[in-house]
Design a protein around this motif. Sequence first.
Motif, PDB file in Angstrom:
ATOM      1  N   GLY A  22       0.741  -1.150   0.100  1.00 32.26           N
ATOM      2  CA  GLY A  22      -0.052  -0.082  -0.027  1.00 32.26           C
ATOM      3  C   GLY A  22       0.734   1.138  -0.087  1.00 32.26           C
ATOM      4  N   ARG A  23       2.119   1.103  -0.183  1.00 34.74           N
ATOM      5  CA  ARG A  23       3.155   2.215  -0.221  1.00 34.74           C
ATOM      6  C   ARG A  23       3.765   2.399  -1.686  1.00 34.74           C
ATOM      7  NH1 ARG A  23       4.312   5.325   3.799  1.00 34.74           N
ATOM      8  NH2 ARG A  23       6.494   5.561   2.907  1.00 34.74           N
ATOM      9  N   ILE A  24       3.914   3.688  -2.069  1.00 29.86           N
ATOM     10  CA  ILE A  24       4.654   3.626  -3.182  1.00 29.86           C
ATOM     11  C   ILE A  24       6.272   3.751  -2.925  1.00 29.86           C
ATOM     12  CG2 ILE A  24       5.301   5.510  -5.117  1.00 29.86           C
ATOM     13  CD1 ILE A  24       2.472   6.707  -4.539  1.00 29.86           C
ATOM     14  N   GLU A  25       6.735   2.890  -3.429  1.00 32.74           N
ATOM     15  CA  GLU A  25       8.183   2.255  -3.180  1.00 32.74           C
ATOM     16  C   GLU A  25       9.182   3.134  -4.019  1.00 32.74           C
ATOM     17  OE1 GLU A  25       9.707  -0.449  -0.977  1.00 32.74           O
ATOM     18  OE2 GLU A  25       7.931  -0.058   0.167  1.00 32.74           O
ATOM     19  N   SER A  26       8.572   3.127  -5.553  1.00 26.61           N
ATOM     20  CA  SER A  26       9.615   3.879  -6.178  1.00 26.61           C
ATOM     21  C   SER A  26       8.757   4.398  -7.454  1.00 26.61           C
ATOM     22  CB  SER A  26      10.632   3.036  -6.608  1.00 26.61           C
ATOM     23  OG  SER A  26      10.234   1.792  -7.330  1.00 26.61           O
ATOM     24  N   VAL A  27       9.245   5.337  -8.192  1.00 25.06           N
ATOM     25  CA  VAL A  27       8.942   5.771  -9.464  1.00 25.06           C
ATOM     26  C   VAL A  27       9.976   5.757 -10.233  1.00 25.06           C
ATOM     27  CG1 VAL A  27       7.707   7.594 -10.721  1.00 25.06           C
ATOM     28  CG2 VAL A  27       6.996   7.176  -8.207  1.00 25.06           C
TER      29      VAL A  27
END
Length: 71
Positions: free
Chosen positions: A5-10
């Motif tokens: 549920g977390r944005i780890e990377s873009v």
Amino acid sequence: TVKGGRIESVRVTQHQEKQFYSALSDTPGQIVRRQSVKGVDAVTGATMTSEAIINATAKALAEGMRKADGR
């Protein structure tokens, strides 16, 4: 990349920039820190590049949510 549920990377996978490379790392970094595309500031002199990254990230997150919901 989203995990738990977390944005780890873009990650920017394609670009045609020749000048504003800072937007390619600064904008994704802001998205990860904020855990959102909302309120991310465009890099000075690279507004269009920053907005393109924000819009592409928003689209990818929305698509990921649709797939997670089984749509």
